[in-house]
Design a protein around this motif. Structure first.
Motif, mmCIF file in Angstrom:
data_model
loop_
_atom_site.group_PDB
_atom_site.id
_atom_site.type_symbol
_atom_site.label_atom_id
_atom_site.label_comp_id
_atom_site.label_asym_id
_atom_site.label_seq_id
_atom_site.Cartn_x
_atom_site.Cartn_y
_atom_site.Cartn_z
ATOM 1 N N THR A 63 32.836 32.504 57.236
ATOM 2 C CA THR A 63 33.243 33.760 58.047
ATOM 3 C C THR A 63 34.346 34.124 57.820
ATOM 4 N N ASP A 64 34.590 35.835 58.128
ATOM 5 C CA ASP A 64 35.860 36.409 57.039
ATOM 6 C C ASP A 64 36.689 36.186 58.285
ATOM 7 N N TYR A 65 38.300 36.338 57.904
ATOM 8 C CA TYR A 65 39.350 36.526 59.145
ATOM 9 C C TYR A 65 39.458 37.437 58.563
ATOM 10 N N ARG A 66 40.919 37.368 59.469
ATOM 11 C CA ARG A 66 42.432 38.224 59.235
ATOM 12 C C ARG A 66 43.514 37.433 58.540
ATOM 13 N N LEU A 67 44.640 38.091 58.146
ATOM 14 C CA LEU A 67 46.618 37.888 58.361
ATOM 15 C C LEU A 67 46.702 39.320 58.315
ATOM 16 N N HIS A 68 47.989 38.980 58.587
ATOM 17 C CA HIS A 68 49.160 40.265 59.030
ATOM 18 C C HIS A 68 50.346 39.693 58.912
ATOM 19 N N ARG B 144 59.921 49.975 59.910
ATOM 20 C CA ARG B 144 59.221 51.397 59.558
ATOM 21 C C ARG B 144 57.531 51.204 58.876
ATOM 22 N N GLY B 145 58.464 50.624 57.634
ATOM 23 C CA GLY B 145 57.271 51.378 56.146
ATOM 24 C C GLY B 145 57.725 50.288 55.403
ATOM 25 N N LEU B 146 56.680 49.578 54.042
ATOM 26 C CA LEU B 146 56.730 49.406 53.584
ATOM 27 C C LEU B 146 58.192 48.679 52.316
ATOM 28 N N SER B 147 58.866 50.189 52.506
ATOM 29 C CA SER B 147 59.843 49.854 51.762
ATOM 30 C C SER B 147 60.720 49.613 52.409
ATOM 31 N N ASP B 148 61.255 49.710 53.946
ATOM 32 C CA ASP B 148 62.912 48.378 54.543
ATOM 33 C C ASP B 148 62.337 47.786 54.461
ATOM 34 N N LEU B 149 60.606 46.879 53.715
ATOM 35 C CA LEU B 149 60.798 45.027 53.262
ATOM 36 C C LEU B 149 62.054 44.150 52.590
ATOM 37 N N THR C 72 52.386 43.192 49.924
ATOM 38 C CA THR C 72 53.659 43.564 50.315
ATOM 39 C C THR C 72 54.094 43.945 49.049
ATOM 40 N N GLY C 73 53.818 44.237 47.875
ATOM 41 C CA GLY C 73 55.462 44.816 47.204
ATOM 42 C C GLY C 73 56.253 44.265 46.913
ATOM 43 N N ALA C 74 56.307 42.631 47.830
ATOM 44 C CA ALA C 74 57.897 41.839 47.496
ATOM 45 C C ALA C 74 58.354 41.577 46.101
ATOM 46 N N GLU C 75 59.226 41.411 45.933
ATOM 47 C CA GLU C 75 59.765 40.976 44.546
ATOM 48 C C GLU C 75 60.327 39.234 44.604
ATOM 49 N N ARG C 76 61.248 39.951 45.919
ATOM 50 C CA ARG C 76 61.656 37.790 45.549
ATOM 51 C C ARG C 76 61.198 37.513 46.982
ATOM 52 N N VAL C 77 60.620 35.830 47.049
ATOM 53 C CA VAL C 77 60.040 35.181 48.114
ATOM 54 C C VAL C 77 61.608 34.607 47.823
ATOM 55 N N ALA C 78 62.752 34.075 49.248
ATOM 56 C CA ALA C 78 63.501 33.506 49.142
ATOM 57 C C ALA C 78 63.234 32.227 50.073
ATOM 58 N N LEU C 79 62.149 31.385 50.830
ATOM 59 C CA LEU C 79 61.501 30.865 51.475
ATOM 60 C C LEU C 79 59.919 30.417 50.604
ATOM 61 N N LYS D 205 53.329 40.510 64.878
ATOM 62 C CA LYS D 205 52.125 41.822 64.163
ATOM 63 C C LYS D 205 53.857 42.770 63.565
ATOM 64 N N VAL D 206 53.840 42.589 62.173
ATOM 65 C CA VAL D 206 54.669 43.504 61.747
ATOM 66 C C VAL D 206 53.621 44.792 60.701
ATOM 67 N N LEU D 207 54.202 46.401 60.441
ATOM 68 C CA LEU D 207 52.936 46.614 59.748
ATOM 69 C C LEU D 207 51.837 46.621 60.082
ATOM 70 N N PRO D 208 51.654 46.262 61.482
ATOM 71 C CA PRO D 208 50.227 45.810 61.168
ATOM 72 C C PRO D 208 49.634 46.526 60.337
ATOM 73 N N THR D 209 49.292 47.788 60.331
ATOM 74 C CA THR D 209 48.356 48.871 59.511
ATOM 75 C C THR D 209 48.189 49.059 58.226
ATOM 76 N N GLU D 210 49.998 48.728 57.988
ATOM 77 C CA GLU D 210 50.323 48.911 56.579
ATOM 78 C C GLU D 210 49.557 47.507 56.051
ATOM 79 N N VAL D 211 50.133 46.589 56.151
ATOM 80 C CA VAL D 211 50.006 44.995 55.805
ATOM 81 C C VAL D 211 48.538 44.251 56.808
ATOM 82 N N SER D 212 46.985 44.295 55.861
ATOM 83 C CA SER D 212 46.297 43.888 57.228
ATOM 84 C C SER D 212 45.398 43.443 56.177
ATOM 85 N N LEU D 213 45.208 42.233 55.823
ATOM 86 C CA LEU D 213 45.050 41.460 54.995
ATOM 87 C C LEU D 213 42.745 41.076 55.374
#
Length: 296
Positions: A158-163, A178-183, A207-214, A248-256
Motif C-alpha cells: 500500500t501507499d502511505y503518507r507522511l507530514h 507560514r512557509g518553508l522559509s520559516d523553518l 523540506t530544504g532543511a540545512e541542519r538536523v539537530a536531533l 501537522k505543519v504546512l500540510p500542503t507544502e510538505v506532503s510525502l
C-alpha cells in the motif's frame, strides 16, 4: 546423507560462520563444526573454506547449495500441505520490517492473524536496514523500495503518507510557520544521515532543511522527541494517532507519499502456508494504514 545434515549445511552457508548458524539452529558452534566435518567426510569433498572471516563455500559447496535448498523447499511444501488440511496456519513465520511499520502497524495486524490461527508463531524483527532473504534472515520482509536483484518476489502492499509535525506546545513557544522559509531557526528532528539505508527515507531533503539537530536511526526515537516538544520532524500519518499532541505543519507544502512492498524469496511462492500468511498480512496492513490515516 540425511536432511538434518543438509539443514546444518544450509545454516552455515547462510550465516557464513558457526556462531551465526548456532543462533539459527540452536546448536552450539562446536557441534555444528563436528556436523559439517562429518558431512564433508561422508561426501569426500570440502564444502567450506575456513578463514578468520568465517566459513566460505567452496566450489563443491556452491554446487550443493541449490540442491539443499530444493530439498528444504520440498520438505516445507510437504509440511504445508499436511497443515493446510487442518484449515488453520501453524508453525512459525518471521517478518523483517523497518521499525516504523514494526511499531505502529504490525502489532495490530499480527495480533488479529494470531487470534484466528492460535497454532501460529509470528516473529517480528524490527531493524532499520534491508533484510537478506537469501540468507533466510526472515521468511518475508517489508521494504520501502522494491529490490532490483536476487531471486525475490515483490508485491506492493500500500501507499502511505507522511507530514511535517510538531506538538501544539512547541508551536506556541516559537514563531508562526507560514512557509518553508520559516523553518529556518527551528530545531529539526530526523534520521542520522549516514545511516539512512534507503533513499526513500531521506525525507528532510524535501523540506530544504540545512541542519538536523536531533537525529536517530529509529523512527520511534524521532517520534518520542516530537512528542516531548523537542522540535519539528517528518512523521508517518499512521503514527500520529499514537501521539495526540502532534499536529501537522504546512500540510500542503510538505506532503510525502511512499510505498510499502512485501518481499519474499522466489522459491517460497509454492508454499501454501506462506502464501496464505502473506495474503492475510497484506490485507491487514492495507486496512490498518487506511484506518489510522483517517484519524490523523
Amino acid at each position: 546423507m540425511n536432511w538434518d545434515d543438509l539443514r546444518v549445511f544450509l545454516a552455515v552457508a547462510r550465516a557464513e560462520s558457526l556462531s551465526g548458524a548456532a543462533k539459527a539452529t540452536r546448536l552450539d558452534p562446536a557441534t555444528l563444526g563436528r556436523r559439517i566435518a562429518r558431512l564433508e567426510d561422508a561426501l569426500g569433498v570440502g564444502l567450506f573454506a575456513r578463514s578468520p572471516r568465517g566459513y566460505d563455500l567452496t566450489e563443491e559447496g556452491e554446487r550443493l547449495l541449490p540442491r539443499a535448498e530444493q530439498a528444504e523447499q520440498a520438505l516445507a511444501q510437504g509440511v504445508d500441505d499436511l497443515r493446510g488440511q487442518a484449515g488453520q496456519l501453524a508453525g512459525s513465520v518471521r517478518i523483517g520490517a523497518p521499525d516504523g511499520v514494526a511499531n505502529f502497524l504490525l502489532p495490530q495486524v499480527t495480533a488479529a492473524i494470531s487470534d484466528a490461527n492460535p497454532g501460529l508463531e509470528i516473529q517480528v524483527v524490527a531493524l532499520p536496514r534491508v533484510f537478506n532473504l537469501s540468507r533466510r534472515e526472515a521468511d518475508m520482509a517489508i521494504a520501502v523500495s522494491p529490490p532490483t536483484a536476487g531471486r525475490l518476489t515483490v508485491q506492493k502492499i500500500t501507499d502511505y503518507r507522511l507530514h511535517l509535525a510538531a506538538t501544539r506546545e512547541y508551536l506556541e513557544r516559537h514563531g508562526p510557520i507560514r512557509g518553508l522559509s520559516d523553518l529556518r531557526g527551528h530545531r529539526i528532528i530526523g534520521y542520522i544521515a549516514d545511516m539512512i539505508f534507503d533513499p526513500e527515507l531521506d525525507y528532510l531533503a524535501e523540506t530544504g532543511a540545512e541542519r538536523v539537530a536531533l537525529t536517530s536511526n529509529s523512527v520511534s526515537v524521532q517520534l518520542h522527541w516530537l512528542r516531548a516538544g523537542a522540535g519539528l520532524g517528518i512523521v508517518h500519518d499512521f503514527a500520529i494517532p499514537t501521539a495526540p499532541g502532534l499536529v501537522k505543519v504546512l500540510p500542503t507544502e510538505v506532503s510525502l507519499r511512499r510505498t510499502f512492498y512485501l518481499i519474499r524469496h522466489g522459491d517460497d511462492r509454492r508454499l501454501a502456508r506462506l502464501n496464505r500468511f502473506a495474503g492475510l498480512l497484506t490485507e491487514g496492513l492495507r486496512a490498518e494504514v487506511a484506518r489510522l490515516e483517517a484519524q490523523s
